[in-house]
Design a protein around this motif. Structure first.
Motif, PDB file in Angstrom:
ATOM      1  N   SER A  18      33.625  47.784  39.431  1.00  0.00           N
ATOM      2  CA  SER A  18      33.735  49.250  38.548  1.00  0.00           C
ATOM      3  C   SER A  18      34.653  48.460  37.045  1.00  0.00           C
ATOM      4  CB  SER A  18      33.645  50.352  39.300  1.00  0.00           C
ATOM      5  OG  SER A  18      33.904  52.026  37.826  1.00  0.00           O
TER       6      SER A  18
ATOM      7  N   LYS B  10      30.557  51.677  35.737  1.00  0.00           N
ATOM      8  CA  LYS B  10      31.541  52.358  35.371  1.00  0.00           C
ATOM      9  C   LYS B  10      32.698  53.657  35.800  1.00  0.00           C
ATOM     10  CE  LYS B  10      35.704  53.291  32.823  1.00  0.00           C
ATOM     11  NZ  LYS B  10      36.950  52.540  32.648  1.00  0.00           N
ATOM     12  N   SER B  11      33.378  54.054  36.285  1.00  0.00           N
ATOM     13  CA  SER B  11      33.460  55.278  36.572  1.00  0.00           C
ATOM     14  C   SER B  11      32.996  56.603  35.582  1.00  0.00           C
ATOM     15  CB  SER B  11      34.959  55.707  36.394  1.00  0.00           C
ATOM     16  OG  SER B  11      35.364  55.325  37.584  1.00  0.00           O
TER      17      SER B  11
ATOM     18  N   ASN C 160      30.008  54.909  40.966  1.00  0.00           N
ATOM     19  CA  ASN C 160      31.289  55.001  40.316  1.00  0.00           C
ATOM     20  C   ASN C 160      31.598  56.589  40.084  1.00  0.00           C
ATOM     21  OD1 ASN C 160      34.186  54.654  39.661  1.00  0.00           O
ATOM     22  ND2 ASN C 160      34.264  53.271  41.144  1.00  0.00           N
TER      23      ASN C 160
ATOM     24  N   ASN D  53      35.806  57.252  42.602  1.00  0.00           N
ATOM     25  CA  ASN D  53      37.760  56.569  42.105  1.00  0.00           C
ATOM     26  C   ASN D  53      38.357  58.082  42.718  1.00  0.00           C
ATOM     27  OD1 ASN D  53      39.490  55.391  40.973  1.00  0.00           O
ATOM     28  ND2 ASN D  53      38.148  54.989  38.814  1.00  0.00           N
TER      29      ASN D  53
ATOM     30  N   LYS E  38      37.464  54.678  47.234  1.00  0.00           N
ATOM     31  CA  LYS E  38      38.307  53.442  46.240  1.00  0.00           C
ATOM     32  C   LYS E  38      39.605  53.942  46.696  1.00  0.00           C
ATOM     33  CE  LYS E  38      38.476  50.065  42.737  1.00  0.00           C
ATOM     34  NZ  LYS E  38      37.361  50.016  41.459  1.00  0.00           N
TER      35      LYS E  38
ATOM     36  N   ILE F  20      40.666  46.466  46.535  1.00  0.00           N
ATOM     37  CA  ILE F  20      41.804  47.704  45.433  1.00  0.00           C
ATOM     38  C   ILE F  20      41.584  47.992  44.474  1.00  0.00           C
ATOM     39  CG2 ILE F  20      43.700  46.698  46.654  1.00  0.00           C
ATOM     40  CD1 ILE F  20      44.672  45.087  44.936  1.00  0.00           C
TER      41      ILE F  20
ATOM     42  N   SER G  24      45.125  43.229  36.608  1.00  0.00           N
ATOM     43  CA  SER G  24      43.411  43.067  37.342  1.00  0.00           C
ATOM     44  C   SER G  24      43.522  40.951  37.742  1.00  0.00           C
ATOM     45  CB  SER G  24      42.353  43.745  37.163  1.00  0.00           C
ATOM     46  OG  SER G  24      42.378  43.279  36.053  1.00  0.00           O
ATOM     47  N   GLY G  25      43.183  40.723  38.387  1.00  0.00           N
ATOM     48  CA  GLY G  25      42.759  38.945  38.129  1.00  0.00           C
ATOM     49  C   GLY G  25      42.736  38.728  39.070  1.00  0.00           C
TER      50      GLY G  25
ATOM     51  N   GLY H  91      41.129  39.608  41.890  1.00  0.00           N
ATOM     52  CA  GLY H  91      40.778  38.657  41.077  1.00  0.00           C
ATOM     53  C   GLY H  91      40.043  37.448  42.420  1.00  0.00           C
TER      54      GLY H  91
ATOM     55  N   GLY I 178      35.416  41.706  39.991  1.00  0.00           N
ATOM     56  CA  GLY I 178      36.360  42.891  38.808  1.00  0.00           C
ATOM     57  C   GLY I 178      35.949  41.923  36.854  1.00  0.00           C
ATOM     58  N   SER I 179      37.002  41.456  37.303  1.00  0.00           N
ATOM     59  CA  SER I 179      37.930  41.041  35.552  1.00  0.00           C
ATOM     60  C   SER I 179      37.042  39.566  35.175  1.00  0.00           C
ATOM     61  CB  SER I 179      39.317  40.327  35.650  1.00  0.00           C
ATOM     62  OG  SER I 179      40.044  42.210  35.186  1.00  0.00           O
TER      63      SER I 179
HETATM   64  C1  FMN Z   1      39.034  46.836  32.168  1.00  0.00           C
HETATM   65  C2  FMN Z   1      38.764  47.023  33.586  1.00  0.00           C
HETATM   66  C3  FMN Z   1      38.400  48.963  33.788  1.00  0.00           C
HETATM   67  C4  FMN Z   1      38.231  49.146  35.376  1.00  0.00           C
HETATM   68  N1  FMN Z   1      37.678  50.685  35.445  1.00  0.00           N
HETATM   69  C5  FMN Z   1      37.300  50.854  35.969  1.00  0.00           C
HETATM   70  C6  FMN Z   1      36.528  51.902  36.774  1.00  0.00           C
HETATM   71  O1  FMN Z   1      36.314  53.441  35.870  1.00  0.00           O
HETATM   72  N2  FMN Z   1      36.637  52.623  37.801  1.00  0.00           N
HETATM   73  C7  FMN Z   1      37.258  52.166  38.841  1.00  0.00           C
HETATM   74  O2  FMN Z   1      36.968  52.375  39.604  1.00  0.00           O
HETATM   75  N3  FMN Z   1      37.999  50.554  38.425  1.00  0.00           N
HETATM   76  C8  FMN Z   1      38.140  50.590  37.790  1.00  0.00           C
HETATM   77  N4  FMN Z   1      38.905  48.978  36.790  1.00  0.00           N
HETATM   78  C9  FMN Z   1      39.118  48.254  38.983  1.00  0.00           C
HETATM   79  C10 FMN Z   1      38.802  47.380  39.034  1.00  0.00           C
HETATM   80  O3  FMN Z   1      36.486  48.254  39.405  1.00  0.00           O
HETATM   81  C11 FMN Z   1      39.495  46.160  40.525  1.00  0.00           C
HETATM   82  O4  FMN Z   1      38.914  47.548  41.409  1.00  0.00           O
HETATM   83  C12 FMN Z   1      40.712  45.998  40.043  1.00  0.00           C
HETATM   84  O5  FMN Z   1      40.781  45.688  38.022  1.00  0.00           O
HETATM   85  C13 FMN Z   1      40.632  44.412  39.978  1.00  0.00           C
HETATM   86  O6  FMN Z   1      39.325  43.095  40.626  1.00  0.00           O
HETATM   87  P1  FMN Z   1      39.763  42.379  39.472  1.00  0.00           P
HETATM   88  O7  FMN Z   1      40.795  41.549  39.879  1.00  0.00           O
HETATM   89  O8  FMN Z   1      38.272  41.936  40.106  1.00  0.00           O
HETATM   90  O9  FMN Z   1      39.479  43.119  38.409  1.00  0.00           O
HETATM   91  C14 FMN Z   1      38.440  48.764  35.975  1.00  0.00           C
HETATM   92  C15 FMN Z   1      39.596  47.318  35.435  1.00  0.00           C
HETATM   93  C16 FMN Z   1      39.576  46.537  34.466  1.00  0.00           C
HETATM   94  C17 FMN Z   1      40.031  45.035  34.358  1.00  0.00           C
END
Ligand code: FMN
Length: 322
Positions: free
Chosen positions: A35, A59-60, A113, A141, A184, A210, A235-236, A263, A284-285
């Motif tokens: 998301s 997106k949420s 979400n 979320n 979440k 997470i 994140s990442g 990540g 995600g990222s």
């Molecule tokens: C720019 C950005 C916006 C995010 N927006 C949401 C969101 O709206 N709702 C949600 O549950 N998680 C959101 N997340 C969290 C991601 O869904 C994910 O849980 C988190 O980034 C870890 O994964 P990653 O390391 O692969 O990015 C967001 C993350 C990023 C980087």
């Protein structure tokens, strides 16, 4: 001798079964997108056919349109991204009117979400999504770090930091919808098993682990925080080992499945999460850097199964050797 000389195929002819049933949600493969990193899907459809993913997570969505936080809202860190978007989104009405029909037409499996300020807002969102046929599953979320008082650090700022609240929210949403319900959770806790078990007790069909880790960065010349919101969520790749550990911890106490994320960049990262006990994974990222990263992960997981002669992806779940 190479296959082109012997006439024998060098790759196993077996076609592995990638399909899974995630707490009642049928998915053609275990890979979804996280998301907030994939818009509402349509934005990425010009890079690849998004219906090839196991699911797209939106997106949420909130009841009203949200503009999010003031910029700067994104900062690069050595192995990740610090964000404080603040849940900017089009709101449920525009989602139902403009976004869901596109996903439905494409045959995408939709995980919607949702985000609200109180249980009744989640309830309304879940009800409307189900009534309009605009989601195949709900991901609630309960773990956004960018909208409450995380920067005050005076106590728990996210619902999912308090297991009793997780149970209360989950029970309310559960009673509002028959759709598979995933909760979440935030990694900003001492013991991830507590909120995870609370979600299970509240009737969730799975947990998503997470969300981002709280963090901040400071510009040493101006001495000002790099994010207007001061703090944000990390994140990442930097957070992957933390996420894998949390999945492993939770998998040993839960009966419901886990969507693992944090990540994931390539298939090997996704496989780590599956081995640790996740039934499904989310990219995600990484989609920001490589828009079709999630599709590459699907292909890479399939190649891994072939290479190792593993018939179904479910065989990998929790198959870590310790
Ligand atoms: C720019 C950005 C916006 C995010 N927006 C949401 C969101 O709206 N709702 C949600 O549950 N998680 C959101 N997340 C969290 C991601 O869904 C994910 O849980 C988190 O980034 C870890 O994964 P990653 O390391 O692969 O990015 C967001 C993350 C990023 C980087």
């Amino acid at each position: 001798m190479p296959g082109w000389l012997t006439g024998k195929p060098t790759i196993s002819p077996m076609t592995p079964d990638l399909s899974i049933n995630l707490g009642g949600l049928a998915m053609k493969n275990p890979v979804m997108v996280a998301s907030g990193t994939f818009g509402y899907g349509q934005e990425y459809d010009r890079y690849f056919d998004i219906s090839k993913l196991g699911a797209v997570c939106t997106k949420s969505l909130s009841l009203n349109v949200r503009a999010g936080n003031k910029p700067p809202r994104l900062v690069e860190t050595p192995a990740g991204l610090l964000n404080a978007i603040g849940l900017q989104n089009v709101g449920i009405d525009a989602y139902l009117r403009e976004k869901a029909p596109y996903l439905r037409k494409k045959g995408v499996t939709i995980v919607a979400n949702i985000y609200g300020h109180a249980p009744d807002e989640y309830v309304e969102l879940a009800r409307r999504l189900e009534a309009e046929g605009a989601a195949d599953a709900i991901e609630a979320n309960l773990s956004c770090p960018n909208v409450h008082n995380a920067k005050l650090a005076t106590g728990p700022s996210m619902v999912s930091q308090v297991p009793e609240q997780v149970a209360e929210y989950t029970t309310s949403i559960r009673s509002a919808t028959k759709l598979p319900l995933f909760i979440k959770l935030t990694p900003n806790v001492v013991n991830i098993c507590e909120p995870a078990l609370a979600a299970q007790e509240g009737g969730a069909n799975g947990v998503a682990l997470i969300n981002t880790l709280l963090g901040m960065a400071i510009d040493t010349e101006t001495r000002r925080p790099k994010l207007a919101n001061i703090v944000g969520g990390l994140s990442g790749p930097a957070i992957r080992p933390v996420a894998v550990k949390m999945v492993w911890d939770a998998a040993r106490v839960l009966k419901i499945p886990i969507i693992g994320m944090g990540g994931i960049c390539i298939a090997a990262d996704a496989i780590e999460f599956l081995l640790a006990g996740a039934s499904s994974v989310a990219v995600g990222s990484m989609s920001f850097r490589q828009p079709d990263a999630s599709l590459r992960v699907v292909e890479g997981v399939e190649a891994y199964l072939r290479q190792h002669g593993i018939p179904t992806v479910s065989d990998l779940v929790g198959a870590i050797r310790v």
